[in-house]
Design a protein around this motif. Sequence first.
Motif: not given
Length: 348
Positions: A79, A81, A85, A114, A118, A121-122
């Motif tokens: 998880y 980054a 990111v 991308r 991310w 999603q997180h």
Amino acid sequence: MLVTDVRQIDSYYRALIGRAADDVGIFYVAVKTTGVFCIATCRARKPKRENVVFYTSFKEALDAGYRPCKVCKPTENAYTAPPEVAEAIAWVRQHPKERLSDSHLRQRGLSPERIRRWFQQHHGMSFQAFQRSLRINTALEELKTGRRATSVAFDHGYESLSGFGYTCKKLTGAAPTAAAHVILIHRFTTPLGPMFVCASERGVCLLAFVDHRMLETEFRNIQKEQQARMLPGENRHTRQAEREVGEYFAGTRQCFGLILDTPGNAFQQTVWQALQAISYGHTVSHAALAEQLGQPRTVQAVAVANDANRVAIVVPCHRALGEHGRLNSDDSGLARKQWLRDHERRLA
């Protein structure tokens, strides 16, 4: 879930052998001969095909009795980054008054698409929304020092005071000059998976694993109870929480110094204080807690107050046992609670 499709298993095993970075977090491989589970890029010696099973979440591997690999640290690194990111986040935190646009990201060799995926999603938001929240939070902190709203607005890249005011009111529910009450939310990783810490100016409101089943409900309840808006960001309480929780998992901290801001009725507060008084590495039954409190309350009432705790680990509900010395099967996860108990027993 446990992966049973043979073709999917073959595909995951090939990815494991090839240390495929694209499959990090997609599957978790559990090794039956060692009792540990890993992510795709683990550098450890590869197990035989017949000695592995695959899961789609690390929580399922934990529930099945497997331990996180000490080499690849799956619950942390799955998880974390990715580098591009992490680079974008670091730049934003170092330049909170500036905006990192998609074109600027491309100039730095980073993919906006991308990074956007991310964050969705997180964090459940776009990277640009994350930036806006950090900028507003920084601006509000400067307003508290006595700076004028106009100078703060232009200093943070807003073209007009009205634009600054509109964004501020949209995100916080109040004009910049009003005393907007904001709760900051920050995400960080631990050996048992990523956690969210939420904090007001007064202290920590919530500390929970990101896969906590009732997390969205908890967010709504906290904002309603405190008449506040929740924004991504950090303050002294969130930073202290991340540091102390990290020390707890490293085995160098047994007591916490965090200031908590956790509304609750008088009985809940009493139970939470009693939980914090349980010694590190020890456990107490709900029945013993009820007797200790000396109030005309049932064991069930103590269990309910225990489950209402929003600050995991710091208010150690994992040290409270149900009937016959068993952990309660609530949504915080039996495997995690057992891991925390074993962790403390080894070090106590």
